[in-house]
Design a protein around this motif. Structure first.
Motif, PDB file in Angstrom:
ATOM      1  N   ASN A   1       0.744  -1.175  -0.503  1.00  0.00           N
ATOM      2  CA  ASN A   1       0.083  -0.482  -0.526  1.00  0.00           C
ATOM      3  C   ASN A   1       1.308   1.097  -0.194  1.00  0.00           C
ATOM      4  N   ARG A   2       0.374   2.663   0.239  1.00  0.00           N
ATOM      5  CA  ARG A   2       1.252   3.704   0.038  1.00  0.00           C
ATOM      6  C   ARG A   2       1.913   3.745   1.273  1.00  0.00           C
TER       7      ARG A   2
ATOM      8  N   ARG B   1       6.493   3.878   0.976  1.00  0.00           N
ATOM      9  CA  ARG B   1       7.116   5.154   1.571  1.00  0.00           C
ATOM     10  C   ARG B   1       8.340   4.472   1.619  1.00  0.00           C
TER      11      ARG B   1
ATOM     12  N   VAL C   1       2.436   0.953  -5.618  1.00  0.00           N
ATOM     13  CA  VAL C   1       3.025  -0.026  -5.213  1.00  0.00           C
ATOM     14  C   VAL C   1       4.790   1.021  -5.875  1.00  0.00           C
TER      15      VAL C   1
ATOM     16  N   PHE D   1       4.015   5.143  -7.077  1.00  0.00           N
ATOM     17  CA  PHE D   1       3.729   5.842  -5.669  1.00  0.00           C
ATOM     18  C   PHE D   1       4.976   6.275  -5.268  1.00  0.00           C
TER      19      PHE D   1
ATOM     20  N   GLU E   1       5.515  15.299  -0.388  1.00  0.00           N
ATOM     21  CA  GLU E   1       4.134  15.242  -0.235  1.00  0.00           C
ATOM     22  C   GLU E   1       3.723  16.304  -0.022  1.00  0.00           C
TER      23      GLU E   1
END
Length: 160
Positions: free
Chosen positions: A22-23, A27, A61, A64, A109
Motif C-alpha cells: 500500500n502507500r 513510502r 506501490v 507511488f 508530499e
C-alpha cells in the motif's frame, strides 16, 4: 539451530521483509531507495524498481514510490532550504541522514502531492521515523513538518 534474522533497524523484523502493499509500503521503499542513493550513490529509481521486484509489490506501490523519489530528487534544493529555515536549532548537516530523507519525503508530499492531505503525510513520516530512526526523532520530524504544513496552508489561503 535457529536462523538469525537481519534486524538492521532493531525493530524485530528482517530488513528483507516485504513492506505492506500500500502507500505506507511505497513510502518505506522510497525511503530505502533514497537512503541507498545517499549511502552508495545508487540511482534511487533503480533501487525502487529492484526493491519492488524483490518484494513483489504491486505496480501502484512502485508508481507511488517513484512519485515520491521524483519529487524529492527534483526539488531537493527547495526541500533542504525549508528544512534549514524551519529547524532553527539544528543545521542540516547535524540532522541524521535518515531523518533528513524522511523530512524531504514528508515536505514533498505536503507541497507537491495534492491527493495526500498534510496530516496524512505528517503521520506517515512520523511512523517512518519511529520505525527507522531514533526514539526521539519522530517528535523532531513532527515539529518540522507541522510547521511547514501550517505555513503552506496559510500561504495557500492568502493566495485565494
Amino acid at each position: 539451530m535457529e536462523e538469525e534474522i537481519d534486524d538492521f533497524f532493531e525493530d524485530g523484523q528482517s530488513a528483507d521483509e516485504a513492506p505492506p502493499d500500500n502507500r505506507s509500503g511505497a513510502r518505506q521503499i522510497a525511503l530505502k531507495a533514497l537512503y541507498s542513493q545517499i549511502s552508495n550513490e545508487d540511482c534511487a529509481k533503480d533501487q525502487v524498481q529492484m526493491l519492488t521486484s524483490q518484494y513483489q509489490s504491486s505496480q501502484a506501490v512502485e508508481d507511488f514510490a517513484n512519485v515520491i523519489v521524483d519529487h524529492v530528487d527534483g526539488h531537493i534544493t527547495t526541500l533542504d532550504g525549508l528544512i534549514k529555515e524551519t529547524s532553527t536549532q539544528w543545521s542540516p548537516e547535524r540532522i541524521a541522514h535518515i531523518d533528513r530523507i524522511i523530512l524531504r519525503m514528508g515536505i514533498a508530499e505536503i507541497l507537491y502531492l495534492e491527493d495526500v492531505p498534510a496530516p496524512v503525510a505528517i503521520d506517515e513520516a512520523i511512523e517512518l521515523a519511529r520505525t527507522y530512526s531514533t526514539a526521539k526523532s519522530y517528535a523532531f520530524v513532527n515539529g518540522i513538518l507541522d510547521t511547514i504544513a501550517k505555513r503552506n496552508k496559510s500561504d495557500l489561503t492568502s493566495r485565494d
